[in-house]
Design a protein around this motif. Structure first.
Motif, PDB file in Angstrom:
ATOM      1  N   SER A  16      -2.538   1.948  -0.441  1.00 21.10           N
ATOM      2  CA  SER A  16      -3.980   2.210  -0.403  1.00 21.10           C
ATOM      3  C   SER A  16      -4.665   1.724  -1.676  1.00 21.10           C
ATOM      4  O   SER A  16      -5.881   1.619  -1.742  1.00 21.10           O
ATOM      5  N   THR A 350      -2.824  12.038 -11.278  1.00 21.16           N
ATOM      6  CA  THR A 350      -2.465  12.729 -10.049  1.00 21.16           C
ATOM      7  C   THR A 350      -1.115  12.227  -9.563  1.00 21.16           C
ATOM      8  O   THR A 350      -0.713  11.111  -9.883  1.00 21.16           O
TER       9      THR A 350
ATOM     10  N   ASN B 124      -3.585  11.227   1.188  1.00 11.43           N
ATOM     11  CA  ASN B 124      -3.773  10.289   0.073  1.00 11.43           C
ATOM     12  C   ASN B 124      -4.557  10.982  -1.043  1.00 11.43           C
ATOM     13  O   ASN B 124      -5.356  10.357  -1.745  1.00 11.43           O
ATOM     14  N   CYS B 125      -4.312  12.285  -1.183  1.00 17.62           N
ATOM     15  CA  CYS B 125      -5.122  13.140  -2.051  1.00 17.62           C
ATOM     16  C   CYS B 125      -4.975  12.809  -3.530  1.00 17.62           C
ATOM     17  O   CYS B 125      -5.785  13.256  -4.337  1.00 17.62           O
ATOM     18  N   ALA B 126      -3.929  12.049  -3.882  1.00 20.14           N
ATOM     19  CA  ALA B 126      -3.790  11.654  -5.279  1.00 20.14           C
ATOM     20  C   ALA B 126      -4.691  10.462  -5.581  1.00 20.14           C
ATOM     21  O   ALA B 126      -4.801  10.049  -6.734  1.00 20.14           O
ATOM     22  N   CYS B 127      -5.280   9.890  -4.550  1.00 17.54           N
ATOM     23  CA  CYS B 127      -6.148   8.713  -4.715  1.00 17.54           C
ATOM     24  C   CYS B 127      -7.477   8.944  -4.017  1.00 17.54           C
ATOM     25  O   CYS B 127      -7.969   8.085  -3.286  1.00 17.54           O
ATOM     26  N   SER B 128      -8.049  10.116  -4.209  1.00 17.27           N
ATOM     27  CA  SER B 128      -9.308  10.458  -3.559  1.00 17.27           C
ATOM     28  C   SER B 128     -10.471   9.725  -4.228  1.00 17.27           C
ATOM     29  O   SER B 128     -10.388   9.425  -5.419  1.00 17.27           O
ATOM     30  N   MET B 132      -9.805   5.582   6.077  1.00 17.81           N
ATOM     31  CA  MET B 132      -8.803   4.831   6.833  1.00 17.81           C
ATOM     32  C   MET B 132      -9.558   3.916   7.788  1.00 17.81           C
ATOM     33  O   MET B 132     -10.458   4.376   8.494  1.00 17.81           O
ATOM     34  N   VAL B 137      -4.917   2.754   5.140  1.00 17.53           N
ATOM     35  CA  VAL B 137      -5.521   3.767   4.271  1.00 17.53           C
ATOM     36  C   VAL B 137      -6.017   3.082   3.002  1.00 17.53           C
ATOM     37  O   VAL B 137      -5.333   2.220   2.449  1.00 17.53           O
ATOM     38  N   ILE B 138      -7.200   3.475   2.552  1.00 16.52           N
ATOM     39  CA  ILE B 138      -7.753   2.914   1.326  1.00 16.52           C
ATOM     40  C   ILE B 138      -8.049   4.071   0.376  1.00 16.52           C
ATOM     41  O   ILE B 138      -8.702   5.037   0.754  1.00 16.52           O
ATOM     42  N   GLY B 139      -7.584   3.941  -0.862  1.00 16.09           N
ATOM     43  CA  GLY B 139      -7.774   5.012  -1.834  1.00 16.09           C
ATOM     44  C   GLY B 139      -8.835   4.667  -2.864  1.00 16.09           C
ATOM     45  O   GLY B 139      -9.221   3.502  -3.011  1.00 16.09           O
ATOM     46  N   ARG B 140      -9.283   5.694  -3.601  1.00 18.80           N
ATOM     47  CA  ARG B 140     -10.305   5.567  -4.652  1.00 18.80           C
ATOM     48  C   ARG B 140     -11.453   4.685  -4.193  1.00 18.80           C
ATOM     49  O   ARG B 140     -11.814   3.690  -4.817  1.00 18.80           O
TER      50      ARG B 140
END
Lengths: 516, 159
Positions: A16, A350, B124-128, B132, B137-140
């Protein structure tokens, strides 16, 4: 020509953040420069502020670089990173990175180190040792090991795993099932996902041992539909395990047979509740069942069923391999062993920390997390998912321990920790807790189905300044009703975040007087 | 009315899956993966194959957020609304997407390109904050990133 060994994660959080783009850029650059690389798509080490983290194998051990973006690749090749040389993004020897050095990785021993779908890698790193030992034991001896380890359900309910297994073992039945609850829907949690994507064989091994222990020959992994990567990797791993005699008939030439399949869920949070999950697996609406009977006595299709969380099952192999005492020596009080803690939300650093029970929230938030990502004060944290209480600053010294959390009306749950900075409006979060409950309630019991919507309305009234004193009473009373009158934890725990927000942050609700 | 082709596909999935224990769940996934949605016309053949009432099939489909009874756009953009993403400003991402696409949740853009859906945690909560798009999934996520994703999706539509 020398071949250099490079590791680029395939974990979906790493993806991601662009891990695939980094992978492609490294491949192209290597080809252009005629440098031979062996690229392994490993799991993530769980340091997500450093993803995409690329590692290189050297004589001194693995050396890490991160966070890497495709634009960094040319300069990394200029500096000959493939030899482990210095670069501005160097992180040094991976195992020496503070974040990793200060952990006790038991369940996650292989995560980020191995290629998730390499059986050779798995076995070279102690994989299937637990199963081989279990095959030499009687059913009762296996269950005793699990009981003695003190392992408690890591999904959140913290029920002793050994007692559950004993109940299923004792239940007379021709047919029994092992069901893995992989419906990881709690916000702030991703430890199940990380096991499934980054070390799927350990879950498979744990489930085989569970089947062996209680006499079940069929297992299901009920996996949330939001995890397509995990699904693909699990299916690939199951296929490999079958082809190599670890699943199917006469496992490792024993008399034991076990079949395993992944069932894809369909986006209902409530199906993480074990009886709702079983209904869903049976092809029905995921309505919560009355208990008793317990699933251990009458579970899937009315047969004795072990329903365990991913982490509980993935911890079984190391317990069988190293012994119950080894595992029980970690932790504190009645919280034995280690907990995979997930640091999430508004934090600088995190990721995943596996640590013995007993570490405090403050240590996690500041020593590991490095404080908030925005640089503001941390106002509150929510531990244990959307049904967990919000904890204010003065509770940050609470050690992670099931009983200590319970004393302050909080839950450790699945070990997810979400931090909020001081820009957050706690009344909004409280309202959201009810909204979420209204969206996800299965609708079977009234306190949850109706209470969630009434709760939103009462919060709105309080915020609008309508009969505040009376409505605060109504809200608290509603909370009591839901806690005591709901059929399962969905309605029964939704008041925890709401009431904690109200008690600790009354100002956010437009209430002048402080009640703390 | 459904085309014969679609009905045929539904029948095929039923033939393959109807004898599996708990068949309804995998059957619904197979139909939706194949057709993009679960047409109400499928209820009748499913109910016959599994000896369930049409009401039970309807109850099942409407219980699960994942299943849809109307076709979606070519792409599905899911925005995480859960707590971790809220702590990193997902509310702004939500309103930005709605404004940019000119639609609300559960709606599809006029050009039939993007359907907007809320989602409650992508793990993906570490990259909030996280979103999607289809299976990615795309983070940050930032507003710029959303622009990029939408542009990318629409570009592929026209190929």
């Amino acid at each position: 020509m020398t071949t250099y060994k490079i590791y680029i994660p395939r974990d979906s959080s790493a993806l991601s953040l662009g891990a695939d783009k980094v992978f492609k850029a490294i491949k192209v650059e290597a080809a252009n420069r005629k440098i031979e690389l062996e690229i392994i798509r490993n799991g993530s080490r769980g340091l997500f502020w450093l993803e995409t983290m690329v590692e290189v194998e050297t004589d001194q051990g693995r050396v890490a670089y991160g966070p890497i973006n495709p634009s960094d690749i040319p300069s990394m090749f200029d500096r000959e990173f493939f030899l482990g040389k210095e670069h501005s993004l160097s992180l040094g020897i991976t195992s020496e990175i503070e974040w990793l050095k200060n952990q006790e990785r038991l369940t996650y021993a292989r995560v980020g180190i191995t290629d998730p779908v390499s059986l050779n890698d798995y076995e070279a790193h102690d994989g299937f040792k637990g199963l081989r030992k279990a095959l030499k034991l009687t059913n009762q001896e296996i269950v005793d090991e699990v009981t003695d380890s003190g392992l408690r359900g890591r999904g959140g309910a913290a029920f002793p795993t050994g007692i559950k297994w004993q109940t299923v073992l004792n239940a007379p039945s021709e047919k029994k099932y092992i069901v893995c609850n992989a419906d990881e829907g709690d916000s702030g949690t991703f430890s199940d996902r990380m096991i499934m994507e980054n070390d799927p064989f350990v879950l498979i091994e744990g489930m085989i041992i569970a089947g062996l222990a209680v006499g079940a020959d069929q297992g299901y992994i009920y996996l949330r539909s939001e995890y397509p990567h995990a699904q693909a990797i699990l299916n690939e791993a199951i296929d490999i395990a079958e082809k190599n005699g670890f699943l199917g008939k006469n496992i490792l030439n024993s008399k034991f047979s076990f079949k395993l399949e992944v069932t894809r869920a369909a986006g209902a949070y409530i199906c993480g509740e074990e009886t709702s999950l079983l209904e869903s697996l049976e092809g029905k609406r995921g309505l919560v069942r009355y208990k008793p009977p317990l699933p251990a006595i009458e579970g899937l299709y009315g047969k004795p069923t072990v329903v365990n969380n991913v982490i509980s099952l993935a911890t079984i192999p190391i317990i069988l391999d190293k012994g119950s005492k080894f595992y029980a020596d970690f932790g504190m009080g009645r919280s034995k062993g280690t907990l995979p803690i997930q640091l999430a939300g508004n934090l600088k650093q995190t990721g995943l920390i596996e640590k013995a029970f007993g570490i405090t929230l403050r240590e996690l938030l500041y020593d590991f997390g490095g404080g908030s990502a925005t640089g503001k004060n941390i106002k509150a944290v929510q531990v244990g998912g959307p049904l967990g209480a919000f904890l204010p600053e003065h509770q940050f010294d609470t050690p992670l321990d099931y009983e200590k959390f319970s004393e302050i009306n909080a839950v450790v749950g699945h070990g997810g920790i979400v931090a909020f900075d001081d820009s957050i409006d706690m009344s909004k979060l409280a309202r959201y807790s009810f909204e979420f409950c209204a969206i996800e309630s299965c609708g079977k019991c009234t306190p949850c189905r109706i209470g969630s919507t009434r709760g939103m309305e009462v919060i709105d009234k309080i915020k609008d300044g309508i009969d505040q004193e009376k409505n605060v009473e109504v809200l608290k009373d509603l909370g009591e009703t839901m806690v005591h009158g709901s059929l399962c934890a969905m309605g029964g725990m939704t008041p925890f975040p709401v009431i904690s927000a109200l008690n600790f942050f009354p100002k956010d609700f437009g209430l002048e007087k402080s009640e703390t | 009315m459904l085309t014969d082709n679609k009905l045929l596909k539904i029948e095929e999935h039923l033939t393959v899956l109807k004898d599996k224990p708990g068949a309804l769940l995998p059957i619904m996934h197979a139909i939706q993966d194949d057709l993009g949605y679960i047409p109400e016309e499928s209820y009748e053949p499913i109910s016959k194959a599994l000896s369930l009432s049409v009401a039970e099939i309807h109850g099942f489909v409407t219980f699960y957020h994942h299943f849809r009874t109307k076709p979606s756009g070519k792409h599905i953009l899911q925005i995480c609304r859960a707590e971790s993403c809220q702590s990193m400003g997902s509310e702004n991402i939500e309103s930005y997407c709605k404004e940019k696409l000119g639609i609300d949740y559960h709606q599809t853009t006029e050009d039939n390109s993007i359907t907007l859906e809320p989602v409650y945690c992508l793990g993906n909560c570490a990259c909030s904050p996280a979103v999607m798009i289809d299976d990615e999934v795309i983070g940050r996520v930032t507003e710029d990133k959303i622009d990029e994703l939408i542009q990318e999706a629409k570009k592929n539509d026209n190929l």
